[in-house]
Design a protein around this motif. Structure first.
Motif, PDB file in Angstrom:
ATOM      1  N   UNK A  81       0.801  -1.210   0.000  1.00 19.68           N
ATOM      2  CA  UNK A  81       0.000   0.000   0.000  1.00 19.68           C
ATOM      3  C   UNK A  81       0.841   1.272   0.000  1.00 19.68           C
ATOM      4  N   UNK A  82       2.097   1.195   0.430  1.00 19.86           N
ATOM      5  CA  UNK A  82       2.922   2.398   0.508  1.00 19.86           C
ATOM      6  C   UNK A  82       3.719   2.637  -0.770  1.00 19.86           C
ATOM      7  N   UNK A  83       3.103   2.324  -1.898  1.00 19.68           N
ATOM      8  CA  UNK A  83       3.684   2.706  -3.181  1.00 19.68           C
ATOM      9  C   UNK A  83       3.675   4.228  -3.310  1.00 19.68           C
ATOM     10  N   UNK A  84       4.720   4.775  -3.921  1.00 22.72           N
ATOM     11  CA  UNK A  84       4.825   6.213  -4.147  1.00 22.72           C
ATOM     12  C   UNK A  84       5.208   6.409  -5.612  1.00 22.72           C
ATOM     13  N   UNK A  85       4.233   6.798  -6.428  1.00 23.86           N
ATOM     14  CA  UNK A  85       4.393   6.745  -7.880  1.00 23.86           C
ATOM     15  C   UNK A  85       5.304   7.823  -8.455  1.00 23.86           C
ATOM     16  N   UNK A  86       5.737   8.805  -7.661  1.00 21.27           N
ATOM     17  CA  UNK A  86       6.560   9.887  -8.206  1.00 21.27           C
ATOM     18  C   UNK A  86       7.893   9.939  -7.475  1.00 21.27           C
ATOM     19  N   UNK A  88      11.313  10.980  -5.893  1.00 16.51           N
ATOM     20  CA  UNK A  88      11.822  12.248  -5.363  1.00 16.51           C
ATOM     21  C   UNK A  88      10.722  13.210  -4.911  1.00 16.51           C
ATOM     22  N   UNK A  89       9.465  12.805  -5.066  1.00 16.75           N
ATOM     23  CA  UNK A  89       8.335  13.582  -4.565  1.00 16.75           C
ATOM     24  C   UNK A  89       7.453  12.658  -3.733  1.00 16.75           C
ATOM     25  N   UNK A  90       6.456  13.214  -3.074  1.00 15.77           N
ATOM     26  CA  UNK A  90       5.532  12.410  -2.280  1.00 15.77           C
ATOM     27  C   UNK A  90       4.128  12.628  -2.814  1.00 15.77           C
ATOM     28  N   UNK A  91       3.456  11.555  -3.213  1.00 16.83           N
ATOM     29  CA  UNK A  91       2.125  11.687  -3.798  1.00 16.83           C
ATOM     30  C   UNK A  91       1.062  11.888  -2.719  1.00 16.83           C
ATOM     31  N   UNK A  92      -0.066  12.409  -3.165  1.00 13.38           N
ATOM     32  CA  UNK A  92      -1.184  12.638  -2.240  1.00 13.38           C
ATOM     33  C   UNK A  92      -1.685  11.316  -1.655  1.00 13.38           C
ATOM     34  N   UNK A  93      -1.771  10.258  -2.503  1.00 14.81           N
ATOM     35  CA  UNK A  93      -2.235   8.953  -2.019  1.00 14.81           C
ATOM     36  C   UNK A  93      -1.284   8.406  -0.957  1.00 14.81           C
ATOM     37  N   UNK A  94       0.022   8.555  -1.181  1.00 14.84           N
ATOM     38  CA  UNK A  94       1.003   8.086  -0.203  1.00 14.84           C
ATOM     39  C   UNK A  94       0.850   8.847   1.111  1.00 14.84           C
ATOM     40  N   UNK A  95       0.723  10.168   1.020  1.00 16.30           N
ATOM     41  CA  UNK A  95       0.554  10.975   2.237  1.00 16.30           C
ATOM     42  C   UNK A  95      -0.710  10.570   2.995  1.00 16.30           C
ATOM     43  N   UNK A  96      -1.787  10.263   2.242  1.00 18.81           N
ATOM     44  CA  UNK A  96      -3.027   9.853   2.897  1.00 18.81           C
ATOM     45  C   UNK A  96      -2.852   8.574   3.695  1.00 18.81           C
ATOM     46  N   UNK A  97      -2.113   7.621   3.147  1.00 17.11           N
ATOM     47  CA  UNK A  97      -1.870   6.363   3.857  1.00 17.11           C
ATOM     48  C   UNK A  97      -0.975   6.564   5.074  1.00 17.11           C
ATOM     49  N   UNK A  98       0.057   7.378   4.926  1.00 19.14           N
ATOM     50  CA  UNK A  98       0.933   7.646   6.068  1.00 19.14           C
ATOM     51  C   UNK A  98       0.173   8.404   7.158  1.00 19.14           C
ATOM     52  N   UNK A  99      -0.717   9.305   6.760  1.00 20.36           N
ATOM     53  CA  UNK A  99      -1.492  10.070   7.740  1.00 20.36           C
ATOM     54  C   UNK A  99      -2.422   9.156   8.535  1.00 20.36           C
ATOM     55  N   UNK A 118       9.212   1.481  -5.004  1.00 18.38           N
ATOM     56  CA  UNK A 118       8.855   2.857  -5.344  1.00 18.38           C
ATOM     57  C   UNK A 118       8.915   3.794  -4.148  1.00 18.38           C
ATOM     58  N   UNK A 119       8.963   3.248  -2.943  1.00 19.27           N
ATOM     59  CA  UNK A 119       9.025   4.071  -1.717  1.00 19.27           C
ATOM     60  C   UNK A 119      10.494   4.338  -1.397  1.00 19.27           C
ATOM     61  N   UNK A 120      10.987   5.487  -1.822  1.00 20.25           N
ATOM     62  CA  UNK A 120      12.389   5.831  -1.663  1.00 20.25           C
ATOM     63  C   UNK A 120      12.521   7.267  -1.165  1.00 20.25           C
ATOM     64  N   UNK A 121      13.750   7.653  -0.848  1.00 30.33           N
ATOM     65  CA  UNK A 121      14.056   9.050  -0.536  1.00 30.33           C
ATOM     66  C   UNK A 121      13.200   9.617   0.572  1.00 30.33           C
ATOM     67  N   UNK A 122      12.610  10.786   0.289  1.00 30.08           N
ATOM     68  CA  UNK A 122      11.810  11.490   1.295  1.00 30.08           C
ATOM     69  C   UNK A 122      10.605  10.665   1.729  1.00 30.08           C
ATOM     70  N   UNK A 123      10.011   9.908   0.779  1.00 24.43           N
ATOM     71  CA  UNK A 123       8.847   9.087   1.117  1.00 24.43           C
ATOM     72  C   UNK A 123       9.220   8.023   2.139  1.00 24.43           C
ATOM     73  N   UNK A 127       7.839   7.700   6.019  1.00 19.59           N
ATOM     74  CA  UNK A 127       7.185   6.484   6.496  1.00 19.59           C
ATOM     75  C   UNK A 127       7.937   5.891   7.682  1.00 19.59           C
ATOM     76  N   UNK A 128       9.260   5.809   7.585  1.00 20.05           N
ATOM     77  CA  UNK A 128      10.057   5.246   8.681  1.00 20.05           C
ATOM     78  C   UNK A 128       9.890   6.054   9.955  1.00 20.05           C
TER      79      UNK A 128
END
Length: 365
Positions: A81-86, A88-99, A118-123, A127-128
């Motif tokens: 579920x913590x896929x991040x499609x962009x 070096x950026x954080x998607x809205x869907x990813x932020x919603x799941x982390x929230x 796909x969950x790398x960098x800032x994302x 999450x961590x």
């Protein structure tokens, strides 16, 4: 199905457990995870919020509700579920799941998760940071385990939650009826599990279709029946139907086995899926949960992996299989046929999942 209003809980009495970070039960792999979590939980069921946009199906041990605000404890559902499609950026869907996870960080555990590539960098850092505050984090693959540990998360390693499920007589009978309706004999049938690919899970689609048609034709020449099971039917962007119908149109050897077809009320779709994986002669697992549920039935699949979760389960459990991009049907046909007679001792894996869940859930005081 609905959740009762809050009430005083007697000491020692099981409390309501809510699921967060869910995808959809119309992906039967996700439905299997949710059903297993419900059966593992102290109360024998869990509660999840029904999406307004998806016509969800009923699943054993899962209660749909308008929200999960009345729940006392939460499990962040395993999967990807913590896929991040962009990158070096954080998607809205990813932020919603982390929230969702952050809001319940003191009374939620994460169980059976894969941290996708796909969950790398800032994302990944975001999450961590949330996971470090959870009472328990249990992942299902070694790469996710190592990655989270390197970011300071006290993660534990187990296997996919759906290993807790086992075939039932009613599930196998429902599956047999479905095979017969499609004019298939389970003892001769190879289930060829497929999925579509996208930017998150890239693969050459035309190459994939060609290889699956070649495999089906070769199996048919050797006396097998071949069926593509519909395991996901969430939306136009996530459904096996288009690909299954294309494959059937390319080869007369291929039938379509619709696991969303109507059935009796005493069996749910997950139970019938597990039954299908149990009674089929051969299972070629492209979809991860085709592999998992074949193993959960105590039988060996042929594992075609397209991502870290598939590669991990193949390596850790010494499965017969190949990476999808290197798969050669002609070279692998004998190995695929050999799996029909190979059993798998699922008991230690199932026990590990059950014990891991009990320990993790026990941290939710």
């Amino acid at each position: 199905m609905s959740v009762q209003n809050p009430r005083e809980v007697t000491a020692g009495e099981p409390v309501e457990t809510g699921l967060i970070n869910i995808y959809s039960a119309r992906n039967l792999g996700d439905a299997a995870i949710m059903s297993a979590l419900g059966q593992l939980s102290p109360k024998g069921h869990v509660v999840a919020r029904r999406s307004d946009d998806i016509d969800e199906i009923d699943v054993r041990a899962l209660e749909w509700a308008g929200d999960t605000n009345d729940c006392d404890r939460f499990v962040s559902v395993g999967g990807d579920i913590f896929n991040n499609a962009r990158p070096n950026l954080v998607t809205r869907a990813f932020l919603g799941n982390v929230w969702q996870l952050y809001q319940r960080r003191r009374k939620a555990i994460l169980f059976g998760q894969t941290i996708p590539a796909s969950c790398q960098g800032a994302a990944l850092q975001l999450l961590a940071g949330v996971l470090r505050n959870l009472p328990a984090v249990v992942v299902r693959d070694e790469a996710s385990h190592a990655e989270l540990r390197s970011h300071g998360v006290d993660a534990q390693l187990s296997f996919d939650t759906a290993f807790a499920l086992a075939p039932t007589c009613s599930g196998k009978q429902a599956a047999r009826s479905l095979f017969e309706a499609a004019e298939l004999e389970p003892e001769r049938t190879t289930l060829l599990s497929v999925r579509s690919f996208d930017a998150l899970y890239p693969h050459d689609r035309e190459h994939f279709v060609d290889r699956m048609v070649q495999l089906a034709n070769r199996l048919s020449e050797r006396g097998h029946q071949v069926a593509v099971p519909i395991q996901s039917d969430v939306s136009e962007n996530d459904s096996d139907r288009l690909l299954a119908n294309e494959l059937a149109g390319r080869s007369d050897a291929i039938s379509v086995l619709d696991l969303f077809a109507p059935m009796s009320d005493d069996v749910d779709h997950v139970e019938r899926l597990v039954g299908a994986m149990a009674i089929a002669n051969i299972v070629v697992g492209v979809r991860y949960h085709a592999t998992v549920l074949r193993l959960a039935a105590g039988r060996m699949p042929y594992n075609l992996s397209y991502s870290r979760k598939g590669e991990d389960i193949g390596r850790r459990l010494s499965l017969c299989g190949a990476k999808l991009d290197a798969f050669d049907p002609e070279q692998e046909i004998a190995a695929i046929e050999a799996t029909a007679k190979q059993d798998f001792d699922v008991a230690p894996v199932r026990a590990h999942v059950r014990e891991s869940f009990a320990r993790a859930y026990g941290t939710l005081h």
